[in-house]
Design an enzyme around this catalytic site. Structure first.
Site, PDB file in Angstrom:
ATOM      1  N   HIS A  82       0.929  -1.120   0.070  1.00 45.16           N
ATOM      2  CA  HIS A  82       0.079  -0.100  -0.019  1.00 45.16           C
ATOM      3  C   HIS A  82       0.828   1.479  -0.045  1.00 45.16           C
ATOM      4  O   HIS A  82       0.368   2.447  -0.373  1.00 45.16           O
ATOM      5  CB  HIS A  82      -1.124  -0.086   1.335  1.00 45.16           C
ATOM      6  CG  HIS A  82      -0.394   0.313   2.482  1.00 45.16           C
ATOM      7  ND1 HIS A  82      -0.280  -0.683   3.359  1.00 45.16           N
ATOM      8  CD2 HIS A  82      -0.386   1.432   3.049  1.00 45.16           C
ATOM      9  CE1 HIS A  82       0.086   0.102   4.651  1.00 45.16           C
ATOM     10  NE2 HIS A  82       0.112   1.403   4.330  1.00 45.16           N
ATOM     11  N   ASP A 135      -0.244  -7.607   1.709  1.00 45.75           N
ATOM     12  CA  ASP A 135       0.385  -6.008   1.744  1.00 45.75           C
ATOM     13  C   ASP A 135       1.782  -6.172   1.681  1.00 45.75           C
ATOM     14  O   ASP A 135       2.488  -5.991   2.678  1.00 45.75           O
ATOM     15  CB  ASP A 135      -0.174  -5.478   2.935  1.00 45.75           C
ATOM     16  CG  ASP A 135       0.090  -3.852   2.743  1.00 45.75           C
ATOM     17  OD1 ASP A 135       0.543  -3.471   1.576  1.00 45.75           O
ATOM     18  OD2 ASP A 135      -0.172  -3.072   3.943  1.00 45.75           O
ATOM     19  N   GLN A 230       0.527   5.660  12.001  1.00 43.78           N
ATOM     20  CA  GLN A 230       0.645   6.024  10.572  1.00 43.78           C
ATOM     21  C   GLN A 230       2.124   6.434  10.309  1.00 43.78           C
ATOM     22  O   GLN A 230       2.792   7.176  11.014  1.00 43.78           O
ATOM     23  CB  GLN A 230      -0.202   7.019  10.108  1.00 43.78           C
ATOM     24  CG  GLN A 230      -1.649   7.365  10.957  1.00 43.78           C
ATOM     25  CD  GLN A 230      -2.251   5.837  10.307  1.00 43.78           C
ATOM     26  OE1 GLN A 230      -1.953   5.132   9.461  1.00 43.78           O
ATOM     27  NE2 GLN A 230      -2.972   5.491  11.560  1.00 43.78           N
ATOM     28  N   GLY A 231       2.639   5.993   9.107  1.00 51.15           N
ATOM     29  CA  GLY A 231       4.082   6.519   8.544  1.00 51.15           C
ATOM     30  C   GLY A 231       4.951   5.165   8.923  1.00 51.15           C
ATOM     31  O   GLY A 231       6.052   5.482   8.620  1.00 51.15           O
ATOM     32  N   ASP A 232       4.675   4.495   9.703  1.00 52.23           N
ATOM     33  CA  ASP A 232       5.329   3.169  10.219  1.00 52.23           C
ATOM     34  C   ASP A 232       5.227   1.891   9.073  1.00 52.23           C
ATOM     35  O   ASP A 232       5.890   1.034   8.984  1.00 52.23           O
ATOM     36  CB  ASP A 232       5.025   2.570  11.530  1.00 52.23           C
ATOM     37  CG  ASP A 232       5.514   3.374  12.562  1.00 52.23           C
ATOM     38  OD1 ASP A 232       6.560   4.105  12.573  1.00 52.23           O
ATOM     39  OD2 ASP A 232       4.820   3.557  13.421  1.00 52.23           O
ATOM     40  N   SER A 233       4.267   2.288   8.236  1.00 53.29           N
ATOM     41  CA  SER A 233       4.069   1.098   7.237  1.00 53.29           C
ATOM     42  C   SER A 233       5.088   0.737   6.467  1.00 53.29           C
ATOM     43  O   SER A 233       5.744   1.442   6.225  1.00 53.29           O
ATOM     44  CB  SER A 233       2.881   1.526   6.193  1.00 53.29           C
ATOM     45  OG  SER A 233       1.650   1.544   6.711  1.00 53.29           O
TER      46      SER A 233
HETATM   47  N1  ARG Z   1      -1.438   2.138   7.322  1.00 49.89           N
HETATM   48  C1  ARG Z   1      -0.344   2.681   8.339  1.00 49.89           C
HETATM   49  C2  ARG Z   1       0.679   3.275   7.407  1.00 49.89           C
HETATM   50  O1  ARG Z   1       0.463   3.342   6.165  1.00 49.89           O
HETATM   51  C3  ARG Z   1       0.121   1.910   9.398  1.00 49.89           C
HETATM   52  C4  ARG Z   1      -0.930   1.591  10.498  1.00 49.89           C
HETATM   53  C5  ARG Z   1      -0.578   0.856  11.678  1.00 49.89           C
HETATM   54  N2  ARG Z   1      -1.241   0.929  12.645  1.00 49.89           N
HETATM   55  C6  ARG Z   1      -1.361   0.435  13.703  1.00 49.89           C
HETATM   56  N3  ARG Z   1      -2.230   0.538  14.642  1.00 49.89           N
HETATM   57  N4  ARG Z   1      -0.384  -0.581  13.922  1.00 49.89           N
HETATM   58  O2  ARG Z   1       1.598   3.873   7.970  1.00 49.89           O
END
Ligand code: ARG
Length: 273
Positions: A82, A135, A230-233
């Site tokens: 993603h 993913d 967010q940002g860790d993905s």
């Molecule tokens: N979708 C998020 C990203 O793009 C990662 C979210 C992870 N969230 C969590 N609660 N572990 O950075």
């Protein structure tokens, strides 16, 4: 102004919001807290963590960081599929002329380590943007990183995937759940949770995302407070010294009842890169 991530993570946030909307009364993310509830991490202890960067698209303040990645061979980096979506990049990956990984550098405001261009990208053909299953993407680097940066990937059924196993998640993401992005690498101590914990949190019928144990791994802090955000993905979840997961999605950050969902690397990564 909405920072780069507001734009960067629209797709992912869209999924998260869809879930959060149903899980009513979701508490705000823990305030103290990669990664929420984490602490600074030294890049020398986790040389396999890299930042995905494009200053052209995300601006230079944080070296263009927009996702995490993991070095699994000198020229191969795993990340979340993603992270390469049109909603994040605004086009195809090869259209981003400065798309790079930053390796060996903890501080996005610093100069250490190296920036390496991405020569090729492969998105898992089984990745389903609706369910978020599978993913995973593989980046091929234009130059080799040192062999010492490489982390081993868990084998299918590896004991490191067992519930209760201590794990560490790494990233430059939101530390609060409110959009405060880290400028230095952080890590948070979590544990692999039973699939049932995520099946309960993210059951079928929520329209789109739901937990799939074949392709996803559940991890977090049973008491809440420690999680990816967010940002860790695309960044690593490491247990017993091997890579078990990639940060993928969740509802909010650090809520006990909504664990983090990770790509289960042992089943999703093809045998041969
Ligand atoms: N979708 C998020 C990203 O793009 C990662 C979210 C992870 N969230 C969590 N609660 N572990 O950075």
């Amino acid at each position: 102004m909405r920072g780069p991530f507001a734009r960067a993570l629209t797709g992912a946030l869209g999924l998260v919001t869809a879930v959060a909307g149903v899980v009513a009364g979701a508490a705000p993310a823990a305030a103290d807290s990669v990664v929420v509830g984490g602490s600074p991490a030294a890049i020398t202890e986790a040389p396999w963590v890299v930042a995905l960067s494009s200053r052209d698209r995300f601006g230079g303040t944080r070296a263009g960081q927009f996702c995490g990645g993991v070095v699994v061979a000198p020229t191969k980096v795993l990340t979340a599929a993603h992270c390469l979506g049109r909603e994040v990049l605004g086009g195809q990956p090869w259209q981003l002329r400065d798309f790079s990984v930053i390796a060996g550098r903890a501080s996005l405001r610093g100069q250490g380590g190296q920036e390496v261009r991405i020569a090729d990208t492969w998105v898992n053909p089984d990745y389903d943007p609706t369910t978020n299953s599978g993913d995973l993407a593989v980046l091929t680097l234009a130059e080799s990183l040192p062999e010492s940066f490489v982390i081993k990937v868990a084998a299918r059924g590896d004991a490191a995937e067992n519930p209760g196993t201590a794990a560490e998640v790494y990233g430059w993401g939101d530390t609060s759940g409110n959009g405060s992005y880290a400028s230095s690498l952080r890590s948070a101590h979590v544990q692999v949770l039973p699939d049932a914990a995520c099946e309960r949190a993210y059951p079928d019928g929520f329209g789109g995302v739901s937990y799939r144990k074949e392709t996803m791994l559940c991890a977090g802090d049973p008491r809440g407070g420690r999680d990816a955000c967010q940002g860790d993905s695309g960044g690593p979840l490491v247990a017993r010294g091997v890579l078990v997961g990639l940060v993928s999605w969740g509802s909010g950050c650090g809520q006990a009842e909504n664990p983090g969902v990770y790509t289960r690397v042992s089943t999703v990564l093809p045998e041969r890169l």
